[in-house]
Scaffold this active site. Structure first.
Site, PDB file in Angstrom:
ATOM      1  N   HIS A   1       0.820  -1.213   0.000  1.00 47.51           N
ATOM      2  CA  HIS A   1       0.000   0.000   0.000  1.00 47.51           C
ATOM      3  C   HIS A   1       0.853   1.261   0.000  1.00 47.51           C
ATOM      4  O   HIS A   1       2.048   1.241   0.317  1.00 47.51           O
ATOM      5  CB  HIS A   1      -0.915   0.013   1.232  1.00 47.51           C
ATOM      6  CG  HIS A   1      -0.151   0.005   2.529  1.00 47.51           C
ATOM      7  ND1 HIS A   1       0.422   1.140   3.067  1.00 47.51           N
ATOM      8  CD2 HIS A   1       0.140  -0.997   3.382  1.00 47.51           C
ATOM      9  CE1 HIS A   1       1.031   0.833   4.197  1.00 47.51           C
ATOM     10  NE2 HIS A   1       0.882  -0.468   4.421  1.00 47.51           N
TER      11      HIS A   1
ATOM     12  N   GLU B   1      -2.352  -6.951   7.851  1.00 50.32           N
ATOM     13  CA  GLU B   1      -1.053  -6.896   8.523  1.00 50.32           C
ATOM     14  C   GLU B   1      -1.142  -7.606   9.877  1.00 50.32           C
ATOM     15  O   GLU B   1      -2.229  -7.890  10.382  1.00 50.32           O
ATOM     16  CB  GLU B   1      -0.637  -5.432   8.698  1.00 50.32           C
ATOM     17  CG  GLU B   1       0.714  -5.196   9.342  1.00 50.32           C
ATOM     18  CD  GLU B   1       1.875  -5.781   8.538  1.00 50.32           C
ATOM     19  OE1 GLU B   1       2.073  -7.010   8.637  1.00 50.32           O
ATOM     20  OE2 GLU B   1       2.583  -5.030   7.855  1.00 50.32           O
TER      21      GLU B   1
END
Length: 206
Positions: A8, A92
């Site tokens: 990202h 994550e």
């Protein structure tokens, strides 16, 4: 099977060097620019590919990029359109009580927990978080499910996080858990791996 892992764009938490695993961090201005650049790049690269599947972490910082990639690829694609699939296990690692804190703040507030993490990085569970081993296992399970659903000629584009990409690399390249620390994908970075008959080949990191 080809794998393209995309981290990202830069977030405000990245700039502050804060632990932000499941925290829904906002993109910085630079991160927004990275989204546009990466989406444009991948749209051009995917034009000639017949079989493409797009997967993403559902967290905002990854989702924004995944949707931009989806739009870019479909704009240039005469074949069947692709649609991003969001998978919880591509999130994550959960940093528990460390979430939102810088390393300095963690050391000051939770010195014992920080030391325990340093001494037992694979098996220590940050309070309210998860162990690196458990995190790695869920990422691998997600990748195996993606692999099972695809074909040998498919290109899997996976928009996710730095820790997830570390796990993907050591899994697909058949490396030990501690080897993850040798890899650091920058925000907006792209990692390409080709798997031929179960053998992973690192093609590029940029």
């Amino acid at each position: 099977m080809e794998w393209i892992f995309v981290r990202h764009g830069e977030t405000d938490d990245n700039l502050q060097k804060a632990f932000a695993g499941w925290t829904d961090s906002k993109l910085s201005k630079n991160g927004e620019n990275q989204v546009k650049a990466v989406a444009k790049q991948l749209a051009k690269e995917m034009v000639e590919k017949d079989q493409i599947a797009l997967y993403s972490s559902p967290l905002h910082r990854a989702k924004v990029l995944a949707l931009a990639i989806e739009k870019g690829i479909n704009y240039h694609r005469d074949l069947s359109k692709i649609e991003a699939t969001f998978i919880e296990d591509l999130k994550e690692i959960h940093f528990g009580i460390f979430e939102g804190l810088s390393k300095e703040e963690v050391v000051e507030r939770y010195p014992e927990e920080w030391q325990s993490l340093r001494e037992n990085f694979g098996t220590y569970s940050i309070p309210e978080g998860e162990t690196v081993e458990a995190f790695h296992s869920r990422v691998v399970a997600a990748l195996k499910e993606i692999e099972k659903q695809g074909s040998e000629d498919q290109t899997n584009v996976v928009v996710t996080h730095g820790g997830v990409i570390q796990s993907a690399l050591i899994h697909l390249l058949d490396l030990p858990l501690e080897s993850r620390w040798h890899f650091n994908t920058p925000n907006g970075g792209i990692v390409k791996i080709e798997v031929i008959e179960g053998f992973g080949i690192l093609k590029s990191v940029c």
